[in-house]
Design a protein around this motif. Structure first.
Motif, PDB file in Angstrom:
ATOM      1  N   LYS A 269      10.970  -3.000 -14.676  1.00 50.68           N
ATOM      2  CA  LYS A 269      10.292  -1.779 -14.381  1.00 50.68           C
ATOM      3  C   LYS A 269       8.748  -1.894 -14.014  1.00 50.68           C
ATOM      4  O   LYS A 269       8.206  -1.597 -13.073  1.00 50.68           O
ATOM      5  N   ALA A 270       8.043  -3.049 -14.838  1.00 45.94           N
ATOM      6  CA  ALA A 270       6.599  -3.168 -14.606  1.00 45.94           C
ATOM      7  C   ALA A 270       6.479  -4.683 -14.998  1.00 45.94           C
ATOM      8  O   ALA A 270       7.245  -5.056 -15.782  1.00 45.94           O
ATOM      9  N   LEU A 271       5.388  -5.371 -14.619  1.00 45.15           N
ATOM     10  CA  LEU A 271       5.012  -6.582 -15.033  1.00 45.15           C
ATOM     11  C   LEU A 271       4.643  -6.698 -16.529  1.00 45.15           C
ATOM     12  O   LEU A 271       4.975  -7.747 -17.071  1.00 45.15           O
ATOM     13  N   SER A 272       4.239  -5.538 -17.027  1.00 43.20           N
ATOM     14  CA  SER A 272       3.882  -5.702 -18.275  1.00 43.20           C
ATOM     15  C   SER A 272       5.310  -5.749 -19.346  1.00 43.20           C
ATOM     16  O   SER A 272       4.966  -6.050 -20.408  1.00 43.20           O
ATOM     17  N   ASP A 273       6.388  -5.588 -18.701  1.00 43.08           N
ATOM     18  CA  ASP A 273       7.563  -5.659 -19.535  1.00 43.08           C
ATOM     19  C   ASP A 273       8.064  -7.130 -19.501  1.00 43.08           C
ATOM     20  O   ASP A 273       9.118  -7.464 -20.285  1.00 43.08           O
ATOM     21  N   ILE A 274       7.564  -8.049 -18.677  1.00 44.68           N
ATOM     22  CA  ILE A 274       8.306  -9.321 -18.820  1.00 44.68           C
ATOM     23  C   ILE A 274       7.067 -10.362 -19.146  1.00 44.68           C
ATOM     24  O   ILE A 274       5.829 -10.225 -19.046  1.00 44.68           O
TER      25      ILE A 274
ATOM     26  N   ALA B 115       0.908  -1.395   0.076  1.00 47.37           N
ATOM     27  CA  ALA B 115      -0.024   0.083  -0.028  1.00 47.37           C
ATOM     28  C   ALA B 115       0.960   1.360  -0.076  1.00 47.37           C
ATOM     29  O   ALA B 115       0.386   2.265  -0.401  1.00 47.37           O
ATOM     30  N   ALA B 116       1.908   1.252   0.413  1.00 47.59           N
ATOM     31  CA  ALA B 116       2.973   2.463   0.782  1.00 47.59           C
ATOM     32  C   ALA B 116       3.690   2.637  -0.636  1.00 47.59           C
ATOM     33  O   ALA B 116       4.264   3.651  -0.777  1.00 47.59           O
ATOM     34  N   GLN B 117       3.526   1.856  -1.560  1.00 46.26           N
ATOM     35  CA  GLN B 117       4.158   1.980  -2.883  1.00 46.26           C
ATOM     36  C   GLN B 117       3.339   2.796  -3.941  1.00 46.26           C
ATOM     37  O   GLN B 117       2.092   2.678  -3.929  1.00 46.26           O
ATOM     38  N   PRO B 118       3.918   3.840  -4.589  1.00 46.72           N
ATOM     39  CA  PRO B 118       2.957   4.504  -5.506  1.00 46.72           C
ATOM     40  C   PRO B 118       2.600   3.530  -6.767  1.00 46.72           C
ATOM     41  O   PRO B 118       3.317   2.640  -7.129  1.00 46.72           O
ATOM     42  N   GLU B 119       1.421   3.857  -7.333  1.00 43.39           N
ATOM     43  CA  GLU B 119       0.950   3.130  -8.686  1.00 43.39           C
ATOM     44  C   GLU B 119       1.761   3.635  -9.930  1.00 43.39           C
ATOM     45  O   GLU B 119       2.497   4.810  -9.764  1.00 43.39           O
ATOM     46  N   PRO B 120       2.085   2.808 -10.775  1.00 46.53           N
ATOM     47  CA  PRO B 120       1.669   1.249 -10.844  1.00 46.53           C
ATOM     48  C   PRO B 120       2.264   0.408 -10.093  1.00 46.53           C
ATOM     49  O   PRO B 120       2.066  -0.858 -10.289  1.00 46.53           O
ATOM     50  N   LYS B 121       3.369   0.459  -9.699  1.00 44.12           N
ATOM     51  CA  LYS B 121       4.450  -0.400  -8.725  1.00 44.12           C
ATOM     52  C   LYS B 121       3.231  -1.010  -7.798  1.00 44.12           C
ATOM     53  O   LYS B 121       3.453  -2.297  -7.660  1.00 44.12           O
ATOM     54  N   ARG B 122       2.537  -0.536  -7.015  1.00 45.49           N
ATOM     55  CA  ARG B 122       1.602  -1.042  -6.140  1.00 45.49           C
ATOM     56  C   ARG B 122       0.918  -2.286  -6.628  1.00 45.49           C
ATOM     57  O   ARG B 122       0.991  -3.458  -6.045  1.00 45.49           O
ATOM     58  N   SER B 123       0.083  -1.984  -7.680  1.00 44.86           N
ATOM     59  CA  SER B 123      -0.777  -3.018  -8.318  1.00 44.86           C
ATOM     60  C   SER B 123       0.108  -4.180  -8.787  1.00 44.86           C
ATOM     61  O   SER B 123      -0.376  -5.251  -8.678  1.00 44.86           O
ATOM     62  N   ASP B 124       1.394  -3.696  -9.450  1.00 45.22           N
ATOM     63  CA  ASP B 124       2.212  -4.966 -10.141  1.00 45.22           C
ATOM     64  C   ASP B 124       2.811  -5.628  -8.970  1.00 45.22           C
ATOM     65  O   ASP B 124       2.778  -7.003  -9.025  1.00 45.22           O
ATOM     66  N   MET B 125       3.133  -5.017  -7.614  1.00 41.92           N
ATOM     67  CA  MET B 125       3.527  -5.982  -6.710  1.00 41.92           C
ATOM     68  C   MET B 125       2.549  -6.756  -6.009  1.00 41.92           C
ATOM     69  O   MET B 125       2.711  -8.246  -5.789  1.00 41.92           O
TER      70      MET B 125
ATOM     71  N   ILE C 243      10.839  -3.522  -9.882  1.00 38.07           N
ATOM     72  CA  ILE C 243      10.630  -4.315  -8.803  1.00 38.07           C
ATOM     73  C   ILE C 243      11.839  -5.450  -8.818  1.00 38.07           C
ATOM     74  O   ILE C 243      12.330  -5.543  -9.928  1.00 38.07           O
ATOM     75  N   SER C 244      12.189  -5.791  -7.846  1.00 34.20           N
ATOM     76  CA  SER C 244      13.320  -7.065  -8.116  1.00 34.20           C
ATOM     77  C   SER C 244      12.371  -8.061  -7.351  1.00 34.20           C
ATOM     78  O   SER C 244      11.907  -8.281  -6.421  1.00 34.20           O
ATOM     79  N   VAL C 245      12.933  -9.347  -8.119  1.00 30.72           N
ATOM     80  CA  VAL C 245      12.655 -10.737  -7.764  1.00 30.72           C
ATOM     81  C   VAL C 245      13.870 -11.398  -7.382  1.00 30.72           C
ATOM     82  O   VAL C 245      14.711 -11.511  -8.278  1.00 30.72           O
ATOM     83  N   TYR C 246      13.809 -12.157  -6.116  1.00 30.00           N
ATOM     84  CA  TYR C 246      15.049 -12.676  -5.749  1.00 30.00           C
ATOM     85  C   TYR C 246      14.786 -14.304  -5.857  1.00 30.00           C
ATOM     86  O   TYR C 246      13.979 -14.731  -5.156  1.00 30.00           O
ATOM     87  N   ILE C 247      15.501 -14.966  -6.584  1.00 30.95           N
ATOM     88  CA  ILE C 247      15.354 -16.372  -6.793  1.00 30.95           C
ATOM     89  C   ILE C 247      16.762 -16.797  -6.058  1.00 30.95           C
ATOM     90  O   ILE C 247      17.657 -17.153  -6.661  1.00 30.95           O
ATOM     91  N   LEU C 248      16.563 -17.476  -4.550  1.00 29.25           N
ATOM     92  CA  LEU C 248      17.824 -17.559  -3.633  1.00 29.25           C
ATOM     93  C   LEU C 248      17.888 -19.213  -3.939  1.00 29.25           C
ATOM     94  O   LEU C 248      17.219 -20.148  -4.219  1.00 29.25           O
ATOM     95  N   GLY C 249      19.429 -19.597  -3.778  1.00 29.73           N
ATOM     96  CA  GLY C 249      19.647 -21.002  -3.687  1.00 29.73           C
ATOM     97  C   GLY C 249      20.221 -21.545  -5.006  1.00 29.73           C
ATOM     98  O   GLY C 249      20.410 -22.924  -4.938  1.00 29.73           O
ATOM     99  N   ILE C 250      19.977 -21.006  -6.031  1.00 32.22           N
ATOM    100  CA  ILE C 250      20.713 -21.476  -7.351  1.00 32.22           C
ATOM    101  C   ILE C 250      22.202 -21.419  -7.166  1.00 32.22           C
ATOM    102  O   ILE C 250      22.951 -20.174  -7.124  1.00 32.22           O
ATOM    103  N   GLU C 251      22.886 -22.351  -7.296  1.00 31.33           N
ATOM    104  CA  GLU C 251      24.500 -22.503  -7.091  1.00 31.33           C
ATOM    105  C   GLU C 251      25.095 -21.712  -8.194  1.00 31.33           C
ATOM    106  O   GLU C 251      25.858 -20.880  -8.133  1.00 31.33           O
ATOM    107  N   ASP C 252      24.582 -22.019  -9.515  1.00 30.98           N
ATOM    108  CA  ASP C 252      25.431 -21.437 -10.804  1.00 30.98           C
ATOM    109  C   ASP C 252      24.647 -19.880 -10.893  1.00 30.98           C
ATOM    110  O   ASP C 252      23.679 -19.773 -11.282  1.00 30.98           O
ATOM    111  N   ARG C 253      25.625 -18.846 -10.743  1.00 30.63           N
ATOM    112  CA  ARG C 253      25.218 -17.730 -10.718  1.00 30.63           C
ATOM    113  C   ARG C 253      24.767 -17.046 -12.256  1.00 30.63           C
ATOM    114  O   ARG C 253      24.364 -16.072 -12.419  1.00 30.63           O
ATOM    115  N   LYS C 254      25.181 -17.829 -13.099  1.00 31.73           N
ATOM    116  CA  LYS C 254      24.733 -17.434 -14.520  1.00 31.73           C
ATOM    117  C   LYS C 254      23.511 -18.207 -15.119  1.00 31.73           C
ATOM    118  O   LYS C 254      23.023 -17.751 -16.069  1.00 31.73           O
ATOM    119  N   TYR C 255      23.186 -19.139 -14.342  1.00 33.46           N
ATOM    120  CA  TYR C 255      21.813 -19.892 -14.967  1.00 33.46           C
ATOM    121  C   TYR C 255      20.815 -19.298 -15.056  1.00 33.46           C
ATOM    122  O   TYR C 255      20.054 -19.383 -16.236  1.00 33.46           O
TER     123      TYR C 255
END
Length: 142
Positions: free
Chosen positions: A119-124, A12-22, A85-97
């Motif tokens: 930048k936005a969900l619509s970009d991915i 809720a503290a995020q500005p739109e459109p980031k709030r809706s994307d999150m 927005i950043s998405v972190y996928i942790l625990g993958i050994e190969d940093r290039k994978y």
């Protein structure tokens, strides 16, 4: 405040459109990981000093350090950043994978090691992001 309430307040503290994307990204991750443990980290250390952006975590894994210590932590995390927005996928050994396996199909995103920034969900491509999340969760469920 419960973890769910902290997460809702953070979004809720995020500005739109980031709030809706999150909020939509949260729904998508819960679709991929329906019974996962939720985490909320406010970005502060034990002394109250800000050391990172607040983030929402999903799932659980045991991280093993070189000195033999272990720590429970989340498998997937999301955080607002200055451009999107950043998405972190942790625990993958190969940093290039992640970049090699999903970079071409993901869309407009920057992938470094275990972090996918956009930048936005619509970009991915959501299906590609879901596949990357499933892969990461499978790696840490072993």
């Amino acid at each position: 405040m419960s973890i769910d309430e902290q997460i809702k307040a953070y979004f809720a503290a995020q500005p739109e459109p980031k709030r809706s994307d999150m909020e939509e990204l949260h729904r998508i991750i819960l679709e991929v990981m329906p019974k996962c443990r939720l985490w909320f980290l406010d970005g502060k250390d034990d002394s109250g000093k800000t050391v990172s952006n607040p983030n929402v975590g999903y799932g659980t894994q045991t991280i093993k350090y070189a000195n033999g210590n272990t720590r429970e932590f989340y498998q997937v995390g999301i955080s607002a950043n200055t451009i999107g927005i950043s998405v972190y996928i942790l625990g993958i050994e190969d940093r290039k994978y992640l970049a090699q396996a999903y970079g071409k199909d993901l869309g407009k995103a920057k992938i470094t090691g275990y972090c996918i920034k956009f930048k936005a969900l619509s970009d991915i491509r959501i299906e590609t992001l879901k596949a990357a999340i499933r892969y990461g969760v499978d790696q840490t469920a072993i």
